[in-house]
Design a protein around this motif. Structure first.
Motif, PDB file in Angstrom:
ATOM      1  N   UNK A  63      10.045 -17.318  21.767  1.00 35.85           N
ATOM      2  CA  UNK A  63       9.083 -18.258  21.583  1.00 35.85           C
ATOM      3  C   UNK A  63       8.658 -18.743  22.878  1.00 35.85           C
ATOM      4  N   UNK A  64       7.221 -18.645  23.077  1.00 38.66           N
ATOM      5  CA  UNK A  64       6.791 -19.027  24.644  1.00 38.66           C
ATOM      6  C   UNK A  64       7.215 -20.202  25.050  1.00 38.66           C
ATOM      7  N   UNK A  65       7.184 -21.259  24.209  1.00 36.56           N
ATOM      8  CA  UNK A  65       7.664 -22.675  24.851  1.00 36.56           C
ATOM      9  C   UNK A  65       8.981 -22.665  25.158  1.00 36.56           C
ATOM     10  N   UNK A  66       9.875 -21.868  24.369  1.00 33.88           N
ATOM     11  CA  UNK A  66      11.411 -21.854  24.871  1.00 33.88           C
ATOM     12  C   UNK A  66      11.582 -20.918  26.003  1.00 33.88           C
ATOM     13  N   UNK A  67      10.895 -20.153  26.283  1.00 34.16           N
ATOM     14  CA  UNK A  67      10.907 -19.135  27.318  1.00 34.16           C
ATOM     15  C   UNK A  67      10.445 -20.029  28.716  1.00 34.16           C
ATOM     16  N   UNK A  68       9.581 -20.797  28.645  1.00 37.38           N
ATOM     17  CA  UNK A  68       8.961 -21.617  29.785  1.00 37.38           C
ATOM     18  C   UNK A  68      10.021 -22.814  30.001  1.00 37.38           C
ATOM     19  N   UNK A  69      10.669 -23.172  28.913  1.00 38.22           N
ATOM     20  CA  UNK A  69      11.672 -24.298  29.030  1.00 38.22           C
ATOM     21  C   UNK A  69      12.893 -23.544  29.801  1.00 38.22           C
ATOM     22  N   UNK A  70      13.329 -22.626  29.459  1.00 38.07           N
ATOM     23  CA  UNK A  70      14.519 -22.147  30.126  1.00 38.07           C
ATOM     24  C   UNK A  70      14.159 -21.689  31.532  1.00 38.07           C
ATOM     25  N   UNK A  71      13.054 -21.070  31.735  1.00 40.91           N
ATOM     26  CA  UNK A  71      12.947 -20.776  33.123  1.00 40.91           C
ATOM     27  C   UNK A  71      12.655 -22.131  33.907  1.00 40.91           C
ATOM     28  N   UNK A  72      12.067 -22.990  33.512  1.00 39.94           N
ATOM     29  CA  UNK A  72      11.782 -24.092  34.237  1.00 39.94           C
ATOM     30  C   UNK A  72      13.153 -24.892  34.427  1.00 39.94           C
ATOM     31  N   UNK A  73      13.979 -25.066  33.550  1.00 37.54           N
ATOM     32  CA  UNK A  73      15.400 -25.422  33.699  1.00 37.54           C
ATOM     33  C   UNK A  73      16.217 -24.866  34.674  1.00 37.54           C
ATOM     34  N   UNK A  74      16.177 -23.473  34.704  1.00 36.82           N
ATOM     35  CA  UNK A  74      16.914 -22.774  35.827  1.00 36.82           C
ATOM     36  C   UNK A  74      16.204 -23.295  37.148  1.00 36.82           C
TER      37      UNK A  74
END
Length: 740
Positions: free
Chosen positions: A293-304
């Motif tokens: 899901x796009x929001x989760x993808x962005x959140x994981x990349x941003x967290x890393x």
């Protein structure tokens, strides 16, 4: 709640469906934007008006209705008619039309102008307003500006009626029709016709299966592109609810095809279309394609990205050895080597994880870090995911602590945090306790709000269950090998005297806990804080739990029933949360004023839990409160809403908002994360076989502060302790950190 009438207001088995016709004489109460209404209906030939309750969005005094529903008997307010659906009829008399127009629903028309309009157009007034609204100018005293305002308001009300009639025509319950109209406004019919599946993502309480039934009623083919795409998004959404950040493409295709009962190639094509449109993110990995899901993808990349940015920063310039010596002298303690190492590294590292089980001194370490930095004149911020955890952190350190949402200044109206990269937090060091509860979205927002130069210490027990939301942030951060980590293992002498602490570590290590005698046996038993009651019969065990909560533990230990939390692995079954909550409610709050909505009953004094994040109310998934009062006006309206106390705040819930709450005398272990309770009772039975896991039992036991009672079978206890398998979550955070 269900989208359709058959369960939006399920009638009791002995209640007969009836149809009433009449005119709304008075609106007693309207809450939830019209989703719940109490009104008095004047029926032709009836001496007294009938009380009707249900969703009557946008209907004024004077509206003539045909109602479908059933009579029910309310213990406080007597006989009333529960509305399942309705049709608005045109008023039949001039007086009815005059009253309808003058009720204040149409801006610009009060009783005086309503009389003038009816005098001009007579019995055809409503037809003329619908078909020739510009003729309103013929009414004496209505000039151009007023005429324009009336036309606009009348048009809006007409569209509302059209939407309600359209949705109810396809079996949608009035309550959900009201929610749909509030979400889409006059465009509701077009939006629903175009893509009814959007309801599952846009309107709280409507699931994919309900939207799918509506789509079928609207004639949408089972193999249509819009249906298959919605099924793919739903499968991803369901995966997120189970903690996954993504699904492998092959697994997603298999699950969506099974759900939709279509061939896999149709799902493959839908995934590709969604990827091209930017509705999902597709990433190539060594293990194969991953779909996010796009929001989760962005959140994981941003967290890393945020964690790697922190690792490139600098630690604090503090003489750690001198600071530790001073803290030990002032606190009159001697830190163990692991504790001293944790304090030292917290001062030297820009990012640090401190993890360990109960009794290993995490609180002492945090207190030392905070004391040292405050003495140095540095700024320390303290936070935790829940209000209870933040309160414990504040009590332990003597410094202000906040929930992460308050720290980041959540703005409900805008749906964003006030603290972000443009307006970051200003602190030399941020300490976050109970970090195992942080999901990937919240972690991304937290890291985005840290100013350059702010250091971060994450404190938590990585062996507890992961967050309720998607991801397993703390576990991934440690597993990556990139983030400095101190793992505390030494149990201190005072803590070791507690069987709760000792047994928690035994369970963690796969060793059967030391079982004490039941708390009803002898004075020696009172000195123990951990007991096991053997009971192989689930029904009898449930009765014993009721007795323990309501009578035995309060009488023997002085606990209030509200100090005692039952933690169970599942919702279903005789020892599940649902059945135990009903049993405990009847034992603890019998005869108290209550609020009913559908099958839900909440009484004054009940412990309740919020089931979803509601940013407007500032209450979040897992927050626990107590029903303080059933409130409202007088008469029937007194049933209309309940006031719940959450810590020091009071929140009001209309009757149709009660699907956001559940009784919380018994809760699942997953929902208990971040909380501590004076006493905990844990049913452990083979009835919960699929959930008998070591990490789950460990988490439940570590929630108890003064007393833990296990009740069930020895076989189930052996299975749980031996089962070290943890349901794997699909996450790429550890891999991103390791590669960064």
């Amino acid at each position: 709640m269900d989208l359709f009438d058959r369960s939006a207001g399920k009638r009791p088995g002995n209640a007969q469906e009836e149809i009433l016709e009449g005119t709304i004489e008075r609106i007693v109460f309207s809450g939830g934007g019209g989703e719940f209404t109490v009104a008095r209906l004047a029926r032709d030939g009836a001496a007294e008006p009938t009380t009707v309750v249900g969703s009557l969005l946008g209907l004024p005094t004077g509206a003539r209705l045909r109602l479908r529903g059933y009579y029910e008997s309310n213990p406080r307010f007597g006989r009333q008619f529960r509305v399942q659906s309705y049709t608005e009829l045109s008023p039949e008399t001039l007086a009815g039309i005059r009253r309808y127009l003058g009720a204040g629903l149409v801006k610009g028309i009060g009783p005086e102008f309503a009389g003038r309009i009816v005098e001009r157009f007579g019995i055809h007034t409503l037809e003329i307003l619908d078909a020739q609204p510009e003729r309103i100018r013929e009414v004496p005293g209505i000039g151009p500006s007023r005429a324009q305002a009336i036309q606009k308001a009348w048009s809006s009300q007409r569209r509302l009626r059209e939407v309600m009639v359209f949705l109810q025509g396809y079996g949608v319950s009035p309550a959900f029709a009201a929610r749909i109209y509030k979400r889409y406004g006059p465009a509701a019919i077009a939006r629903v016709r175009e893509n009814p599946f959007r309801l599952a993502f846009d309107v709280w309480g409507i699931g994919f299966l309900s939207a799918d039934r509506l789509a079928t009623a609207l004639g949408i083919a089972r193999d249509s592109e819009v249906r298959v795409e919605a099924g793919v998004r739903h499968a991803l959404d369901e995966a997120g609810g189970l903690g996954h950040v993504f699904l492998p493409r092959s697994r997603l295709v298999e699950e969506a095809a099974k759900l939709l009962e279509v061939e896999p190639p149709l799902v493959e094509a839908a995934v590709d279309r969604l990827g091209r449109a930017g509705d999902v993110a597709i990433e190539s990995t060594p293990e194969g394609a991953a779909v996010f899901e796009v929001g989760l993808f962005r959140a994981e990349v941003a967290t890393a990205t945020g964690l790697l940015r922190l690792l490139r920063g600098r630690g604090l310039r503090v003489d750690a050895e001198r600071a530790i010596a001073r803290y030990q002298a002032e606190a009159r303690i001697t830190l163990a080597p692991q504790q001293a190492e944790a304090v030292r590294r917290a001062l030297h590292e820009p990012l640090l994880v401190i993890t360990g089980g109960p009794g290993v001194g995490k609180t002492t370490i945090v207190r030392g870090i905070v004391s040292t930095l405050v003495r140095q004149g540095l700024t320390v911020a303290l936070a935790a995911p829940t209000g209870r955890a933040a309160k414990r952190l504040q009590e332990a350190t003597g410094q202000p602590a906040a929930t992460l949402h308050r720290l980041l200044e959540w703005r409900p109206a805008d749906g964003v945090f006030g603290r972000n990269s443009s307006r970051p937090l200003q602190a030399d060091l941020l300490v976050v306790d109970e970090a195992s509860m942080i999901d990937i979205r919240l972690m991304a927002d937290l890291l985005a709000a840290l100013a350059d130069g702010t250091r971060l210490v994450l404190v938590g027990d990585v062996d507890q269950l992961p967050s309720v939301g998607p991801g397993m942030v703390l576990r991934d951060v440690i597993a990556s090998g990139r983030v400095p980590t101190v793992r505390l293992t030494e149990i201190f002498r005072q803590a070791a005297a507690s069987l709760i602490v000792t047994n928690a570590h035994r369970i963690h290590d796969g060793v059967q806990p030391e079982l004490g005698a039941p708390p009803a046996q002898g004075r020696a038993a009172d000195q123990r804080d951990f007991f096991f009651i053997e009971d192989d019969d689930p029904a009898h065990a449930a009765e014993t739990i009721r007795d323990l909560v309501a009578t035995r533990l309060p009488r023997r230990y002085g606990f209030s029933p509200r100090d005692i939390q039952v933690l169970t692995p599942m919702h279903r079954g005789e020892l599940g949360a649902t059945a135990l909550n009903r049993l405990l409610q009847d034992a603890i709050t019998p005869g108290q004023p209550e609020l009913r909505s559908g099958g839900r009953v909440f009484r004054v004094g009940d412990r309740v839990m919020q089931l979803r994040n509601n940013y407007d109310r500032d209450v979040y998934n897992g927050d626990v409160g107590e029903v303080l009062r059933v409130a409202g006006g007088s008469g029937e309206a007194s049933e209309s809403h309940a006031v719940v106390g959450f810590d020091e705040r009071e929140v009001s819930y209309a009757a149709d908002d009660l699907d956001e709450l559940a009784l919380a005398y018994a809760a699942t272990v997953h929902k208990s994360q971040g909380s501590e309770y004076p006493a905990v009772i844990v049913p452990v039975h083979t009835q919960h076989y699929v959930m008998l896991q070591r990490s789950l039992l460990y988490t439940a036991v570590t929630r108890g502060k003064k007393l833990v009672v296990l009740i069930g079978s020895r076989k189930a206890l052996r299975i749980a302790v031996a089962n070290a398998e943890v349901a794997a979550r699909c996450s790429r955070l550890a891999a991103r950190l390791a590669a960064g």
